[in-house]
Design a protein around this motif. Structure first.
Motif, PDB file in Angstrom:
ATOM      1  N   GLU A   1       8.924 -11.923  -3.156  1.00 34.90           N
ATOM      2  CA  GLU A   1       7.644 -11.932  -3.869  1.00 34.90           C
ATOM      3  C   GLU A   1       6.895 -10.609  -3.653  1.00 34.90           C
ATOM      4  N   THR A   2       6.935 -10.080  -2.441  1.00 29.38           N
ATOM      5  CA  THR A   2       6.279  -8.798  -2.173  1.00 29.38           C
ATOM      6  C   THR A   2       6.980  -7.678  -2.939  1.00 29.38           C
ATOM      7  N   PHE A   3       8.304  -7.686  -2.917  1.00 22.32           N
ATOM      8  CA  PHE A   3       9.087  -6.690  -3.643  1.00 22.32           C
ATOM      9  C   PHE A   3       8.730  -6.700  -5.132  1.00 22.32           C
ATOM     10  N   LEU A   4       8.677  -7.878  -5.723  1.00 22.56           N
ATOM     11  CA  LEU A   4       8.349  -7.999  -7.138  1.00 22.56           C
ATOM     12  C   LEU A   4       6.905  -7.585  -7.423  1.00 22.56           C
ATOM     13  N   GLU A   5       6.021  -7.820  -6.471  1.00 25.82           N
ATOM     14  CA  GLU A   5       4.627  -7.414  -6.645  1.00 25.82           C
ATOM     15  C   GLU A   5       4.510  -5.892  -6.710  1.00 25.82           C
ATOM     16  N   VAL A   6       5.293  -5.192  -5.888  1.00 31.22           N
ATOM     17  CA  VAL A   6       5.311  -3.728  -5.934  1.00 31.22           C
ATOM     18  C   VAL A   6       5.743  -3.251  -7.322  1.00 31.22           C
TER      19      VAL A   6
ATOM     20  N   ASP B   1       0.820  -1.206   0.000  1.00 30.40           N
ATOM     21  CA  ASP B   1       0.000   0.000   0.000  1.00 30.40           C
ATOM     22  C   ASP B   1       0.858   1.262   0.000  1.00 30.40           C
ATOM     23  N   LEU B   2       1.861   1.324   0.877  1.00 26.12           N
ATOM     24  CA  LEU B   2       2.651   2.540   1.001  1.00 26.12           C
ATOM     25  C   LEU B   2       3.524   2.770  -0.238  1.00 26.12           C
ATOM     26  N   TYR B   3       4.214   1.728  -0.704  1.00 31.36           N
ATOM     27  CA  TYR B   3       5.047   1.907  -1.893  1.00 31.36           C
ATOM     28  C   TYR B   3       4.198   2.201  -3.118  1.00 31.36           C
ATOM     29  N   GLY B   4       3.011   1.587  -3.205  1.00 33.20           N
ATOM     30  CA  GLY B   4       2.123   1.894  -4.322  1.00 33.20           C
ATOM     31  C   GLY B   4       1.725   3.358  -4.335  1.00 33.20           C
ATOM     32  N   HIS B   5       1.435   3.894  -3.152  1.00 31.95           N
ATOM     33  CA  HIS B   5       1.083   5.315  -3.053  1.00 31.95           C
ATOM     34  C   HIS B   5       2.247   6.192  -3.515  1.00 31.95           C
ATOM     35  N   LEU B   6       3.463   5.886  -3.055  1.00 32.96           N
ATOM     36  CA  LEU B   6       4.619   6.706  -3.424  1.00 32.96           C
ATOM     37  C   LEU B   6       4.899   6.637  -4.928  1.00 32.96           C
ATOM     38  N   LEU B   7       4.790   5.465  -5.506  1.00 28.10           N
ATOM     39  CA  LEU B   7       5.076   5.325  -6.933  1.00 28.10           C
ATOM     40  C   LEU B   7       4.029   6.033  -7.781  1.00 28.10           C
ATOM     41  N   ARG B   8       2.791   5.983  -7.369  1.00 27.59           N
ATOM     42  CA  ARG B   8       1.762   6.724  -8.108  1.00 27.59           C
ATOM     43  C   ARG B   8       2.008   8.221  -8.031  1.00 27.59           C
TER      44      ARG B   8
END
Length: 388
Positions: free
Chosen positions: A213-218, A173-180
């Motif tokens: 796996e989580t890293f790659l999902e991000v 959630d947090l990395y997705g927010h930052l990347l967007r």
């Protein structure tokens, strides 16, 4: 002849080189994108204590960045090598980013700058949704500053996020927010616990396969916002497996200071670019090696860079987080700064025998432009700290 203390005890004689290695060439590097994570030069005359804010010699710090750019390397600024969280706080890092970014523009140098959450000085107190919101806000503040300077952002692993997250979903959630939110593609940095014990269990699991796996999902969710990844796990097999799973166009920047020659050389399925702390002292040799690789001469590249691994493994030996002490020692011995003082007093973090071995290995590689100066300075250090 110089007398050096042995790591296992005792003293032995060593004969230093009298000539440096042949000067490196010049010009851009073409086959790999190469960043050196750069150290900061302390102000030795500042009246400070280990708990004081960092006192930086800005002229010497920026001069060292010009040295890196002159060899064709990029500068990875305000990262672990610059003592982020180990003497350099966010206020000092922000000033460093502003000054280095301006210098990069002036000389046409490549630069990427670290984005973290180190303005949160007590991360262990952050929990639950409120803690995660605080971490996100801290990341946003630093990302905004780096983007404002026109630099590439390196989103670093966060002690505060490691403390606040309850599982993989919080990282997603947090990395997705930052990347967007990022206006340009960023470099994601996975720093292992050998560099910072507070990052154990990053990406929501202490099991590295699960964390991967989580890293790659991000990355898979936002491939257009990820320029590349920097992996600092000191595990070449894992890095190769990870880079083979990256989406098209996403680079792997090795941060493995133990296996960098083989990872940069690559194999028939790909290669790693580089973002390395060891390229701070190795800049001339690293640049020469990559220019050799640019011609397609992989064997020549390995012939130049493989002999440097012994020095790197020595500097980065456990406790790995204290490798900066050896890096700054070599900068002083090479004449890039006038003293062996570090922010936070970190010059005391390695033993005298460890530093003596670093000198010997670096001298053997011909890293010192003026071997006589390096010998003189090493003698002074041995006299002051060891009575030799």
């Amino acid at each position: 002849m110089i007398r050096l203390p042995e790591i296992g005890g005792g003293v032995r004689e060593y004969t230093p080189r009298t000539e440096p290695a042949a000067p490196a060439g010049s010009g851009p590097l073409t086959s790999r994108t190469v960043f050196s994570a750069a150290h900061v030069v302390a102000d030795p005359y500042a009246d400070t204590t280990p708990d004081s804010p960092a006192a930086v010699d800005w002229d010497a710090t920026l001069a060292f960045r010009r040295h890196l750019w002159s060899h064709g390397l990029g500068v990875a600024e305000a990262m672990d090598t610059a003592q982020r969280g180990m003497g350099l706080d966010w206020t000092g890092a922000a000033e460093l980013i502003r000054r280095s970014a301006a210098e990069a523009k002036a000389v046409g140098g490549r630069i990427a700058c670290g984005v973290g959450t180190d303005q949160l000085t007590e991360p262990e107190g952050l929990t639950g949704p409120a803690g995660l919101a605080t971490v996100r806000k801290a990341y946003e503040e630093q990302l905004a500053l780096v983007e404002e300077t026109g630099s590439r952002a390196v989103v670093m692993a966060s002690r505060a996020l490691a403390a606040a997250a309850s599982g993989p979903e919080d990282y997603l959630d947090l990395y997705g927010h930052l990347l967007r939110q990022a206006s340009e593609p960023v470099i994601l940095h996975w720093l292992g616990p050998m560099f910072d014990p507070a990052l154990d269990g990053y990406w929501g699991s202490a099991d590295l396969d699960t964390a991967t796996e989580t890293f790659l999902e991000v990355i898979a969710a936002h491939p257009d916002k990820v320029d590349g990844i920097k992996v600092s796990l000191l595990d070449a097999r894992r890095e190769v497996a990870l880079r083979r799973r990256l989406p098209e166009g996403v680079r792997c920047y090795t941060g493995d200071d133990f296996h960098y020659p083989e990872l940069i050389a690559g194999d028939d399925q790909g290669f790693s670019h580089a973002l390395l702390g060891i390229f701070d002292p190795l800049a001339p040799l690293a640049a020469e090696a990559v220019r050799t690789l640019d011609t397609g001469d992989t064997d020549g590249f390995r012939a130049i860079l493989d002999p440097t691994v012994a020095l790197s493994r020595h500097l980065f030996q456990a406790p790995t987080r204290f490798y900066k002490t050896g890096v700054v020692l070599l900068a002083w011995l090479a004449g890039h700064q006038d003293h062996f003082t570090m922010v936070g007093g970190l010059q005391s973090a390695r033993s005298l025998p460890h530093l003596a071995k670093a000198y010997e290995l670096a001298d053997g590689l011909g890293l010192f432009p003026d071997p006589a100066l390096a010998e003189s300075r090493m003698r002074a250090l041995l006299t002051v700290r060891g009575g030799l």
